[in-house]
Design a protein around this motif. Structure first.
Motif, PDB file in Angstrom:
ATOM      1  N   UNK A 309       0.812  -1.223   0.000  1.00  0.00           N
ATOM      2  CA  UNK A 309       0.000   0.000   0.000  1.00  0.00           C
ATOM      3  C   UNK A 309       0.844   1.271   0.000  1.00  0.00           C
ATOM      4  N   UNK A 310       2.137   1.133  -0.268  1.00  0.00           N
ATOM      5  CA  UNK A 310       2.999   2.303  -0.343  1.00  0.00           C
ATOM      6  C   UNK A 310       3.890   2.455   0.869  1.00  0.00           C
ATOM      7  N   UNK A 311       4.356   3.677   1.095  1.00  0.00           N
ATOM      8  CA  UNK A 311       5.353   3.956   2.134  1.00  0.00           C
ATOM      9  C   UNK A 311       4.695   4.447   3.419  1.00  0.00           C
ATOM     10  N   UNK A 312       5.311   4.054   4.533  1.00  0.00           N
ATOM     11  CA  UNK A 312       4.974   4.637   5.829  1.00  0.00           C
ATOM     12  C   UNK A 312       6.220   4.601   6.714  1.00  0.00           C
ATOM     13  N   UNK A 313       6.316   5.537   7.640  1.00  0.00           N
ATOM     14  CA  UNK A 313       7.382   5.456   8.626  1.00  0.00           C
ATOM     15  C   UNK A 313       7.052   4.358   9.622  1.00  0.00           C
ATOM     16  N   UNK A 314       8.057   3.630  10.046  1.00  0.00           N
ATOM     17  CA  UNK A 314       7.824   2.511  10.956  1.00  0.00           C
ATOM     18  C   UNK A 314       7.171   3.007  12.240  1.00  0.00           C
ATOM     19  N   UNK A 315       7.661   4.120  12.770  1.00  0.00           N
ATOM     20  CA  UNK A 315       7.053   4.685  13.972  1.00  0.00           C
ATOM     21  C   UNK A 315       7.214   6.202  13.974  1.00  0.00           C
ATOM     22  N   UNK A 316       6.707   6.838  12.937  1.00  0.00           N
ATOM     23  CA  UNK A 316       6.734   8.290  12.866  1.00  0.00           C
ATOM     24  C   UNK A 316       8.105   8.849  12.512  1.00  0.00           C
ATOM     25  N   UNK A 317       8.167  10.184  12.450  1.00  0.00           N
ATOM     26  CA  UNK A 317       9.413  10.875  12.151  1.00  0.00           C
ATOM     27  C   UNK A 317       9.461  12.165  12.960  1.00  0.00           C
ATOM     28  N   UNK A 318      10.623  12.761  13.055  1.00  0.00           N
ATOM     29  CA  UNK A 318      10.764  14.011  13.788  1.00  0.00           C
ATOM     30  C   UNK A 318      10.265  15.183  12.952  1.00  0.00           C
ATOM     31  N   UNK A 319       9.302  15.912  13.481  1.00  0.00           N
ATOM     32  CA  UNK A 319       8.791  17.116  12.822  1.00  0.00           C
ATOM     33  C   UNK A 319       8.955  18.354  13.699  1.00  0.00           C
ATOM     34  N   UNK A 320       9.381  18.162  14.947  1.00  0.00           N
ATOM     35  CA  UNK A 320       9.665  19.266  15.850  1.00  0.00           C
ATOM     36  C   UNK A 320      11.006  19.013  16.517  1.00  0.00           C
ATOM     37  N   UNK A 321      11.763  20.081  16.741  1.00  0.00           N
ATOM     38  CA  UNK A 321      13.030  19.948  17.436  1.00  0.00           C
ATOM     39  C   UNK A 321      12.803  19.546  18.892  1.00  0.00           C
ATOM     40  N   UNK A 322      13.595  18.592  19.372  1.00  0.00           N
ATOM     41  CA  UNK A 322      13.602  18.324  20.803  1.00  0.00           C
ATOM     42  C   UNK A 322      14.187  19.547  21.507  1.00  0.00           C
ATOM     43  N   UNK A 323      13.606  19.921  22.622  1.00  0.00           N
ATOM     44  CA  UNK A 323      14.073  21.101  23.349  1.00  0.00           C
ATOM     45  C   UNK A 323      14.728  20.701  24.658  1.00  0.00           C
ATOM     46  N   UNK A 324      15.781  21.426  24.980  1.00  0.00           N
ATOM     47  CA  UNK A 324      16.517  21.155  26.204  1.00  0.00           C
ATOM     48  C   UNK A 324      16.763  22.491  26.917  1.00  0.00           C
ATOM     49  N   UNK A 325      16.228  22.711  28.142  1.00  0.00           N
ATOM     50  CA  UNK A 325      15.374  21.765  28.869  1.00  0.00           C
ATOM     51  C   UNK A 325      13.991  21.678  28.253  1.00  0.00           C
ATOM     52  N   UNK A 326      13.249  20.633  28.625  1.00  0.00           N
ATOM     53  CA  UNK A 326      11.909  20.455  28.102  1.00  0.00           C
ATOM     54  C   UNK A 326      10.998  21.576  28.585  1.00  0.00           C
ATOM     55  N   UNK A 327      10.050  21.955  27.739  1.00  0.00           N
ATOM     56  CA  UNK A 327       9.034  22.918  28.139  1.00  0.00           C
ATOM     57  C   UNK A 327       7.720  22.169  28.335  1.00  0.00           C
ATOM     58  N   UNK A 328       6.714  22.860  28.824  1.00  0.00           N
ATOM     59  CA  UNK A 328       5.484  22.195  29.241  1.00  0.00           C
ATOM     60  C   UNK A 328       4.840  21.349  28.139  1.00  0.00           C
ATOM     61  N   UNK A 329       4.744  21.890  26.925  1.00  0.00           N
ATOM     62  CA  UNK A 329       4.021  21.164  25.866  1.00  0.00           C
ATOM     63  C   UNK A 329       4.730  19.900  25.425  1.00  0.00           C
ATOM     64  N   UNK A 330       6.060  19.826  25.617  1.00  0.00           N
ATOM     65  CA  UNK A 330       6.782  18.598  25.243  1.00  0.00           C
ATOM     66  C   UNK A 330       6.747  17.566  26.364  1.00  0.00           C
ATOM     67  N   UNK A 331       6.291  18.008  27.560  1.00  0.00           N
ATOM     68  CA  UNK A 331       6.165  17.054  28.669  1.00  0.00           C
ATOM     69  C   UNK A 331       4.750  16.494  28.738  1.00  0.00           C
ATOM     70  N   UNK A 332       3.865  17.007  27.865  1.00  0.00           N
ATOM     71  CA  UNK A 332       2.494  16.529  27.842  1.00  0.00           C
ATOM     72  C   UNK A 332       1.634  17.123  28.934  1.00  0.00           C
ATOM     73  N   UNK A 333       2.101  18.226  29.563  1.00  0.00           N
ATOM     74  CA  UNK A 333       1.333  18.874  30.623  1.00  0.00           C
ATOM     75  C   UNK A 333       0.570  20.085  30.096  1.00  0.00           C
TER      76      UNK A 333
END
Length: 333
Positions: A309-333
């Motif tokens: 059925x075509x191409x897919x990523x095995x488990x997604x891909x990076x579309x946002x930079x990881x941030x260090x330190x983490x901010x609230x939205x990347x912690x899921x809060x």
């Protein structure tokens, strides 16, 4: 052996009984993975084989390559878990749990990743690498990120971090490159120009994966993807390789870092795309950053599956930079 102690003689009897159209042997000019027959056995086999069959002897490389490159449904379930784990380790490595800006070095992060894998009872299939791009440095050659970079480089606020990392489990391999940004004290998110640069990297991925069509050779896919990306104003380089039982496995190779015009026409790597195969979608794009007065290179690599059925990523891909330190939205809060 009680009926026929001579193995060569019995083999010839079987060949005579089957009367094959082709006799495939394990030799290949282009694929070393299908080139394991030693000369002594080849010579002895040919000396026993009747002359009428000599013209039917061919390389069995297609059988070997298709066996190595094909992934089963069960393997793909395992692959999803393995890629998830790879992403999780990178995310933890590129966090305040591991990195203290101004103190932690790139080498320390590399060895933390290696130790993490060992603690989990797994193995890395190559030593992890971590490198830095920053505003006061010039862009150097692509291979700098993998070899020749300085050791013990201290990670600082404002740095763009990049890693290359892969692990092995149940005879499968991952190969992943992702990016992180070290926030300055006054920042809550990465600068817009770095976020847009990552978007350019994602666009190159799209040009590549949209051109992955069954039956196309690696050269054909490469040309179509590069032409499309360049027409869109991007500066891409693509060097995608098969992934699976080996980190750099056999199958359809879509470019090499030093062969952006495609591999040689008579090279076995110029091989058609087949379904139920996995690839390290590995590439980069060069982006001018006026704020830094220099070019940077967005280097990405993710596991991708090509199926009926075509191409897919095995488990997604990076579309946002990881941030260090983490901010609230990347912690899921």
């Amino acid at each position: 052996k009680e009926k026929e102690p001579d193995q060569w003689k019995r083999l010839i009897e079987i060949i005579e009984e089957r009367s094959p159209k082709k006799i495939g042997l394990n030799f290949s000019k282009d694929h070393n993975i299908a080139d394991g027959l030693d000369k002594t056995d080849y010579d002895e086999f040919m000396s026993y084989l009747p002359k009428k069959y000599h013209s039917k002897v061919v390389s069995a490389e297609q059988l070997a390559i298709r066996w190595i490159e094909t992934r089963t449904p069960r393997e793909m379930i395992i692959y999803n878990q393995l890629v998830t784990l790879t992403h999780d380790i990178i995310a933890e490595a590129f966090s305040e749990k591991v990195i203290t800006p101004g103190i932690t070095t790139t080498t320390e992060v590399e060895w933390w990743m290696r130790q993490k894998v060992s603690d989990l009872g797994l193995k890395t299939w190559f030593h992890p690498t971590v490198d830095v791009q920053r505003s006061n440095d010039e862009l150097v050659g692509h291979l700098y990120s993998f070899s020749g970079r300085p050791d013990e480089m201290i990670i600082m606020p404002g740095d763009l971090l990049h890693c290359d990392f892969g692990i092995t489990y149940l005879r499968l391999n991952t190969d992943c490159q992702e990016l992180a940004y070290v926030l300055r004290p006054e920042e809550k998110e990465a600068p817009i120009y770095l976020r847009k640069a990552l978007e350019d990297g994602n666009k190159v991925q799209d040009f590549l994966t949209e051109n992955m069509i069954k039956g196309r050779t690696g050269n054909e896919i490469l040309k179509a993807a590069l032409d499309g990306a360049k027409a869109a104003g991007l500066r891409p380089a693509i060097y995608t390789h098969p992934l699976g039982s080996y980190g750099h496995s056999a199958g359809t190779t879509i470019g090499m870092w030093d062969s952006q015009g495609g591999v040689m026409k008579d090279d076995g790597e110029n091989y058609p795309l087949n379904p139920n195969t996995v690839y390290a979608i590995e590439l980069n794009t060069t982006v001018t950053i006026p704020e830094w007065k220099r070019d940077i290179r967005i280097m990405l690599e993710e596991a991708g599956f090509y199926g009926e059925n075509g191409f897919r990523y095995v488990n997604g891909r990076q579309t946002e930079l990881l941030l260090l330190p983490r901010v609230q939205n990347q912690l899921g809060n």
